[in-house]
Design an enzyme around this catalytic site. Structure first.
Site, PDB file in Angstrom:
ATOM      1  N   GLY A 129      29.090  38.139  25.202  1.00  0.00           N
ATOM      2  CA  GLY A 129      29.776  39.314  25.773  1.00  0.00           C
ATOM      3  C   GLY A 129      29.961  40.362  24.696  1.00  0.00           C
ATOM      4  O   GLY A 129      30.986  40.370  24.021  1.00  0.00           O
ATOM      5  N   GLY A 166      34.319  41.967  22.263  1.00  0.00           N
ATOM      6  CA  GLY A 166      33.353  41.063  21.639  1.00  0.00           C
ATOM      7  C   GLY A 166      32.822  41.653  20.334  1.00  0.00           C
ATOM      8  O   GLY A 166      32.739  40.968  19.307  1.00  0.00           O
ATOM      9  N   LYS A 209      50.947  38.596  30.256  1.00  0.00           N
ATOM     10  CA  LYS A 209      49.919  39.632  30.407  1.00  0.00           C
ATOM     11  C   LYS A 209      49.507  39.751  31.868  1.00  0.00           C
ATOM     12  O   LYS A 209      49.340  40.854  32.399  1.00  0.00           O
ATOM     13  CB  LYS A 209      48.713  39.291  29.532  1.00  0.00           C
ATOM     14  CG  LYS A 209      47.603  40.296  29.686  1.00  0.00           C
ATOM     15  CD  LYS A 209      46.600  40.260  28.590  1.00  0.00           C
ATOM     16  CE  LYS A 209      45.740  41.515  28.716  1.00  0.00           C
ATOM     17  NZ  LYS A 209      44.395  41.331  28.342  1.00  0.00           N
ATOM     18  N   ASN A 244      49.617  43.060  34.159  1.00  0.00           N
ATOM     19  CA  ASN A 244      48.354  43.541  34.726  1.00  0.00           C
ATOM     20  C   ASN A 244      48.415  43.612  36.250  1.00  0.00           C
ATOM     21  O   ASN A 244      47.804  44.500  36.856  1.00  0.00           O
ATOM     22  CB  ASN A 244      47.196  42.644  34.296  1.00  0.00           C
ATOM     23  CG  ASN A 244      46.708  42.969  32.896  1.00  0.00           C
ATOM     24  OD1 ASN A 244      47.039  44.008  32.343  1.00  0.00           O
ATOM     25  ND2 ASN A 244      45.932  42.084  32.317  1.00  0.00           N
ATOM     26  N   GLU A 300      38.177  43.266  38.131  1.00  0.00           N
ATOM     27  CA  GLU A 300      38.565  41.878  37.849  1.00  0.00           C
ATOM     28  C   GLU A 300      39.749  41.457  38.720  1.00  0.00           C
ATOM     29  O   GLU A 300      40.436  40.495  38.397  1.00  0.00           O
ATOM     30  CB  GLU A 300      38.891  41.740  36.359  1.00  0.00           C
ATOM     31  CG  GLU A 300      37.665  41.976  35.494  1.00  0.00           C
ATOM     32  CD  GLU A 300      37.935  41.963  33.995  1.00  0.00           C
ATOM     33  OE1 GLU A 300      37.350  41.129  33.289  1.00  0.00           O
ATOM     34  OE2 GLU A 300      38.721  42.807  33.539  1.00  0.00           O
TER      35      GLU A 300
END
Ligand code: PAF
Length: 298
Positions: free
Chosen positions: A10, A15, A181, A185, A264
């Site tokens: 990634g 990354g 988190k 989110n 996501e």
């Protein structure tokens, strides 16, 4: 003990940031690129302030026969499973896999697919964004937490991370950091994506601030029932602090929606809803946001 050789799956902003950090601190870091990549080395460029650091990193693809002992996974959440499956034949039986991805549920999925992998999770508040292919701007320094449930002390390879990455800590209770988190989110990402606004507007616009408060209530009740009472209690102030601290940001989900990329959401709100279902908690606001974002994607 000899340093571990890390392979990075990634090559997005995070990354590249960590691959270059490992490389610059003296560890070996190799990029795992898509089939069809013919270069044996590729440049990774990190801009920081007015500095520009370029490193040539070695490259492998699934077609190579180099075995992998330590794998850092920094793909999009929805790519993790297929990306790991694509290189499964290169992974040592007890390969260390460090997941530094958004969202939740992936460690469990990988453990079910490959029970012998030694899986760790991490979360970072480092701010980095892509300027081009493997060319990033490191815009804000943050903290990186790495851990594995039930492991109080770090494994030997963690010394490389401490050396390579500023403010990188071993977290014996990583599930707390991941849930903290996740909770933030679940609030900021879908609301900014649905309303097409920067993070700061969630605090400034009265109608949106009300929605933040209602969603906080719902997310808090799920966190509490899942055993994360402290996160639940602090959620309104944590969310207010993140909104204020990232006021000018366009959240990652807003950017995905604007660029018509897949989001996501299934690994963020979707994961929270799975837990809510298991615990028998109704979460209509989260469900409506999940459906709205999924609807926009089609
Ligand atoms: O996904 C994001 O964009 C970030 O995690 C956050 C905290 C919502 C701030 O933009």
């Amino acid at each position: 003990m000899q340093d571990a050789h890390w392979h990075v799956l990634g090559a997005g902003a995070i990354g590249c940031l960590f691959a270059q950090a490992l490389h610059r601190s003296g560890s070996s870091a190799t990029l795992v690129m898509r089939p069809g990549t013919h270069q044996r080395f590729l440049p990774v460029i990190v801009e920081r302030g007015d500095q520009r650091c370029e490193a040539q990193l070695p490259v492998i693809t699934a077609g190579d026969d180099e075995l992998i002992s330590h794998l850092l996974v920094t793909t999009k959440a929805y790519d993790v499973r297929a990306a790991v499956a694509g290189i499964a034949h290169l992974l040592n039986d007890d390969c260390v896999v460090l997941l530094l991805v958004n969202g939740m549920g992936l460690a469990e999925q990988l453990a079910a697919d490959w029970p012998r992998l030694d899986i760790y999770c991490g979360t970072t508040t480092e701010g980095a964004y892509a300027l081009g292919a493997r060319h990033i701007r490191h815009a804000g320094r943050g903290q990186t937490r790495i851990g594995k449930t039930g492991l109080a002390t770090p494994p030997p390879w963690f010394a490389q991370w401490s050396r390579a990455v500023d403010h990188c800590v071993w977290d014996g209770h990583i599930a707390n950091a991941l849930w903290a988190k996740l909770a933030v989110n679940c609030i900021i990402n879908p609301l900014t994506a649905v309303h097409g606004c920067r993070n700061g507007e969630l605090g400034q616009r009265r109608d949106l601030a009300e929605q933040v408060a209602l969603l906080c209530d719902e997310v808090s009740s799920i966190c509490r029932a899942a055993g994360f009472g402290d996160i639940a209690q602090q959620l309104p102030s944590t969310v207010a602090a993140v909104i204020a601290g990232t006021a000018d940001n366009r959240s990652s989900m807003l950017q995905d929606v604007e660029c018509e990329r897949r989001t996501e959401i299934e690994y963020i709100t979707g994961y929270l809803l799975e837990v809510a279902d298991q615990l028998g908690i109704a979460a209509p606001r989260n469900r409506a946001l999940l459906e709205e974002i999924q609807h926009r994607a089609h």
